[in-house]
Design an enzyme around this catalytic site. Structure first.
Site, mmCIF file in Angstrom:
data_model
loop_
_atom_site.group_PDB
_atom_site.id
_atom_site.type_symbol
_atom_site.label_atom_id
_atom_site.label_comp_id
_atom_site.label_asym_id
_atom_site.label_seq_id
_atom_site.Cartn_x
_atom_site.Cartn_y
_atom_site.Cartn_z
ATOM 1 N N ARG A 31 -35.673 -8.184 36.312
ATOM 2 C CA ARG A 31 -35.735 -8.461 34.880
ATOM 3 C C ARG A 31 -37.160 -8.481 34.344
ATOM 4 N NH1 ARG A 31 -31.162 -10.847 36.726
ATOM 5 N NH2 ARG A 31 -32.495 -10.961 38.523
ATOM 6 N N THR A 32 -38.014 -9.270 35.002
ATOM 7 C CA THR A 32 -39.347 -9.507 34.447
ATOM 8 C C THR A 32 -40.148 -8.210 34.397
ATOM 9 O OG1 THR A 32 -39.237 -11.703 35.405
ATOM 10 C CG2 THR A 32 -41.391 -10.971 34.684
ATOM 11 N N HIS A 69 -44.477 -19.616 35.300
ATOM 12 C CA HIS A 69 -43.843 -18.369 34.837
ATOM 13 C C HIS A 69 -43.722 -18.509 33.314
ATOM 14 C CE1 HIS A 69 -41.555 -14.820 34.665
ATOM 15 N NE2 HIS A 69 -40.597 -15.065 35.536
ATOM 16 N N LYS A 110 -52.476 -1.095 52.854
ATOM 17 C CA LYS A 110 -53.399 -0.588 53.879
ATOM 18 C C LYS A 110 -54.534 -1.573 54.109
ATOM 19 C CE LYS A 110 -52.741 4.271 52.612
ATOM 20 N NZ LYS A 110 -53.425 5.420 51.993
ATOM 21 N N ARG A 158 -47.514 -10.395 39.066
ATOM 22 C CA ARG A 158 -46.648 -11.338 39.785
ATOM 23 C C ARG A 158 -47.125 -11.403 41.227
ATOM 24 N NH1 ARG A 158 -40.170 -11.857 39.862
ATOM 25 N NH2 ARG A 158 -40.732 -12.941 37.957
HETATM 26 C C1 NCD Z 1 -37.317 -16.173 38.482
HETATM 27 C C2 NCD Z 1 -38.636 -15.986 39.197
HETATM 28 O O1 NCD Z 1 -38.924 -14.921 39.741
HETATM 29 O O2 NCD Z 1 -39.367 -16.951 39.175
HETATM 30 N N1 NCD Z 1 -36.711 -15.023 38.065
HETATM 31 C C3 NCD Z 1 -37.144 -14.371 36.936
HETATM 32 O O3 NCD Z 1 -38.307 -14.136 36.733
HETATM 33 N N2 NCD Z 1 -36.213 -14.026 36.032
HETATM 34 C C4 NCD Z 1 -36.425 -17.121 39.155
HETATM 35 C C5 NCD Z 1 -35.995 -16.865 40.579
HETATM 36 O O4 NCD Z 1 -36.524 -16.020 41.277
HETATM 37 O O5 NCD Z 1 -35.090 -17.593 40.994
#
Ligand code: NCD
Length: 322
Positions: free
Chosen positions: A64-65, A144, A92, A114
């Protein structure tokens, strides 16, 4: 030094909700509301970030993100590069800073990052060249921020008066960057009652001092709630035994149709995804009339567009909301 705000109080980076003033959160939600209509048009693009370059740098899994960040930047007409770290030179042995310097040599305006390590986004922002912004798309169990913004945006669309709400966050709060950011955002927006619900082993210390009500009993935790936010068990971040078994967890904390009846009749059910059906939530609830889980995904686009436009200084026209 405040890394993420300019002296004028605008966002330079978005690393955490911590320290962001209430009026800025509300401004971002209002901008997202203006942008929400774009997704319903045949032509879904606005020229606000034309000529700007956004690099999506994901060192951890994401559906999703990552997709909504890429689409959000594209809908604002930016050029977007998605770097799959598993196939990049990081695998690498290239250091994080060398990878960033290499990418920056291509002159980008924004990194969306991320990473599995808490603090990674701050580290990158500290080392980012002048004029490059960093957006935290999740760092370890720390923060987040855009997920928290899209969640409060989703709540506001259904229940605009935060002061009248009881919000229950259920599950693995200990390992959840989503919960940490949500607690900060909901606190800043002055939610009436904030509860976290789960086994003691999955609840971090110090929440009561922040004014959060801690419930280890699920029935008590969801009773009378206006909003229930379910969390995934973050197995990848657990070291050692935090739980007896998934079956036992579901029996005690799973959101079933029977338990949902204890909440307010118009309660909304949220989950940041990915969901584990039958572990933290029953399918009937996830797909049922109270669920706004897919709406959260759609709202993520508008919210990420709003954050990117704000950070890169684009003027978003006020438009009627979808
Ligand atoms: C979350 C995350 O990656 O922190 N998911 C997200 O970004 N929609 C929550 C999760 O991984 O459970």
């Amino acid at each position: 030094m405040n890394l993420q705000l300019t002296p004028e109080g605008r966002l330079k980076h978005l690393l955490t909700i911590d320290g962001l003033p209430r009026h800025l959160l509300i401004e971002l939600l209002d901008t997202a509301q203006s942008l929400s209509n774009i997704a319903l048009r045949a032509n879904k693009k606005l020229p606000l970030l034309r000529g700007r370059t956004v690099m999506n740098l994901f060192f951890e899994a994401s559906t999703r993100t990552r997709t909504t960040f890429a689409l959000a930047a594209e809908r604002l007409s930016a050029d977007v590069v998605n770097i799959d770290v598993s196939t990049s030179s990081t695998s690498k042995g290239e250091s994080l800073l060398d990878t960033l310097a290499t990418l920056h040599a291509m002159h980008c305006d924004m990194f969306v990052v991320r990473h599995a390590d808490s603090g990674a986004a701050h580290f990158i922002a500290e080392h980012a060249p002048e004029g490059v912004s960093v957006l935290n798309a999740g760092d370890g169990r720390h923060a987040h921020p855009t997920q928290a913004l899209l969640d409060v945006y989703t709540i506001r669309r259904h229940k605009p008066d935060f002061s009248a709400l009881t919000v229950a966050i259920v599950g693995d709060v200990m390992h959840s960057r989503v919960a940490r950011s949500e607690l900060l955002a909901l606190g800043t927006l002055r939610v009436g009652e904030l509860r976290v619900v789960g086994p003691r082993t999955l609840i971090p210390p110090g929440l009561e001092e922040m004014g959060v009500r801690v419930c280890t009993d699920m029935a008590e935790g969801v009773a009378g709630a206006d909003v229930i936010i379910m969390l995934r068990l973050q197995r990848e971040r657990m070291r050692g035994a935090f739980l007896p078994s998934e079956g036992e967890y579901y029996r005690r904390y799973g959101l079933t149709p029977e338990r949902l009846k204890l909440a307010k009749p118009d309660c909304i059910v949220m989950h940041p995804g990915p969901m584990n059906r039958g572990v933290e939530i029953a399918s009937e609830v996830a797909d049922g009339p109270h669920s706004v889980i897919l709406e959260q995904v759609s709202n993520g686009l508008a919210v990420r567009m709003a954050v990117m436009a704000h950070i890169l200084g684009a003027q978003v026209p006020v438009m009627e909301a979808a």
